[in-house]
Motif scaffolding. Structure first.
Motif, mmCIF file in Angstrom:
data_model
loop_
_atom_site.group_PDB
_atom_site.id
_atom_site.type_symbol
_atom_site.label_atom_id
_atom_site.label_comp_id
_atom_site.label_asym_id
_atom_site.label_seq_id
_atom_site.Cartn_x
_atom_site.Cartn_y
_atom_site.Cartn_z
ATOM 1 N N THR A 299 -3.469 -24.227 57.661
ATOM 2 C CA THR A 299 -3.867 -24.137 56.255
ATOM 3 C C THR A 299 -4.819 -25.257 55.865
ATOM 4 N N SER A 300 -4.505 -26.484 56.301
ATOM 5 C CA SER A 300 -5.360 -27.624 55.951
ATOM 6 C C SER A 300 -6.736 -27.496 56.592
ATOM 7 N N PHE A 301 -6.795 -26.993 57.832
ATOM 8 C CA PHE A 301 -8.083 -26.822 58.508
ATOM 9 C C PHE A 301 -8.915 -25.732 57.824
ATOM 10 N N ILE A 302 -8.276 -24.665 57.390
ATOM 11 C CA ILE A 302 -8.985 -23.603 56.665
ATOM 12 C C ILE A 302 -9.529 -24.138 55.351
ATOM 13 N N THR A 303 -8.709 -24.930 54.653
ATOM 14 C CA THR A 303 -9.129 -25.521 53.380
ATOM 15 C C THR A 303 -10.320 -26.451 53.579
ATOM 16 N N GLY B 268 -12.478 -26.405 56.006
ATOM 17 C CA GLY B 268 -13.642 -25.589 56.358
ATOM 18 C C GLY B 268 -14.279 -24.935 55.144
ATOM 19 N N LEU B 269 -13.440 -24.416 54.241
ATOM 20 C CA LEU B 269 -13.943 -23.774 53.030
ATOM 21 C C LEU B 269 -14.647 -24.775 52.126
ATOM 22 N N LEU B 270 -14.038 -25.944 51.933
ATOM 23 C CA LEU B 270 -14.645 -26.979 51.100
ATOM 24 C C LEU B 270 -15.960 -27.469 51.688
ATOM 25 N N THR B 271 -15.996 -27.593 53.013
ATOM 26 C CA THR B 271 -17.227 -28.025 53.690
ATOM 27 C C THR B 271 -18.353 -27.032 53.454
ATOM 28 N N TYR B 272 -18.032 -25.747 53.550
ATOM 29 C CA TYR B 272 -19.043 -24.711 53.335
ATOM 30 C C TYR B 272 -19.571 -24.745 51.896
ATOM 31 N N ILE B 273 -18.665 -24.923 50.931
ATOM 32 C CA ILE B 273 -19.076 -24.976 49.521
ATOM 33 C C ILE B 273 -19.976 -26.181 49.269
ATOM 34 N N VAL B 274 -19.593 -27.333 49.818
ATOM 35 C CA VAL B 274 -20.406 -28.550 49.664
ATOM 36 C C VAL B 274 -21.782 -28.344 50.276
ATOM 37 N N TYR B 275 -21.835 -27.731 51.453
ATOM 38 C CA TYR B 275 -23.119 -27.464 52.111
ATOM 39 C C TYR B 275 -23.987 -26.538 51.264
ATOM 40 N N ALA B 276 -23.386 -25.497 50.697
ATOM 41 C CA ALA B 276 -24.133 -24.544 49.868
ATOM 42 C C ALA B 276 -24.698 -25.221 48.625
#
Length: 201
Positions: free
Chosen positions: A80-84, A86-94
């Motif tokens: 769960t923490s790794f998925i979270t 990853g999702l936050l990283t993608y949003i920050v990149y976008a």
């Protein structure tokens, strides 16, 4: 938003009195000033807002430093923490990809600095939450989520798609983020290292 931030700062100082954390108070003052600039002219004052918000993030991280203790951190290494993350990283990149296209070059350094400090704050909050040392850890986690959402929505609202619904959400998230963090700092006492050793070792 400036009025809300000022009220939370005054309440923090009133409740804590002599135990007021000066660093966090300075951070709230910086955020209060940032809110004024954001209310008057967000785009024209973007550089000032970025610097002041970064100051608040740094001060908040330093205020939370004493809550970082060794404890049950194994749960941090979960799917769960790794998925979270990853999702936050993608949003920050976008978000960064969007800002690189619309912002002048001289402001990009401060934007990246702000994002870096935001990541450090979120990691700090995550470590405190996953250590499971505080009953109010969920409140702190909610504060971090609200702050992250507020930052993302602010950028989208000003540079991509302006909408009144976003403004309402931004104000709500902003209020909840600083209210919950301030409440955590007021009522949650840092656990001593020897107590943690007794509980977990």
């Amino acid at each position: 938003m400036p009025t809300i931030t000022l009220c939370i700062l005054m309440n923090y100082v009133y409740v804590k009195k002599s135990k007021t954390n000066l660093i966090y108070s300075i951070g709230l003052l910086a955020l209060f000033t940032s809110d004024i600039f954001a209310t008057l002219a967000f785009k024209d004052s973007f550089l000032k807002i970025t610097i002041l918000t970064t100051t608040y993030i740094v001060c908040s991280t330093l205020a939370l430093k004493k809550y970082l203790k060794r404890g049950k951190l194994k749960s941090f290494l979960s799917i769960t923490s790794f998925i979270t993350i990853g999702l936050l990283t993608y949003i920050v990149y976008a978000i960064l990809d969007l800002l690189v296209l619309v912002l002048p070059k001289n402001t990009l350094f401060f934007v990246f600095l702000s994002v870096l400090t935001l990541i450090v704050l979120l990691v700090t909050i995550g470590l405190i939450y996953f250590s499971n040392n505080y009953r109010s850890g969920t409140m702190l986690l909610a504060s971090g989520i609200f702050f992250f959402v507020q930052v993302c929505l602010s950028v989208i609202n000003e540079f991509l798609y302006n909408d009144k619904t976003f403004i309402s959400l931004i104000i709500f998230c902003h209020t909840m983020a600083i209210y919950l963090l301030t409440r955590f700092l007021i009522y949650t006492k840092a656990i001593k290292t020897e107590d943690i050793k007794e509980w977990y070792l």
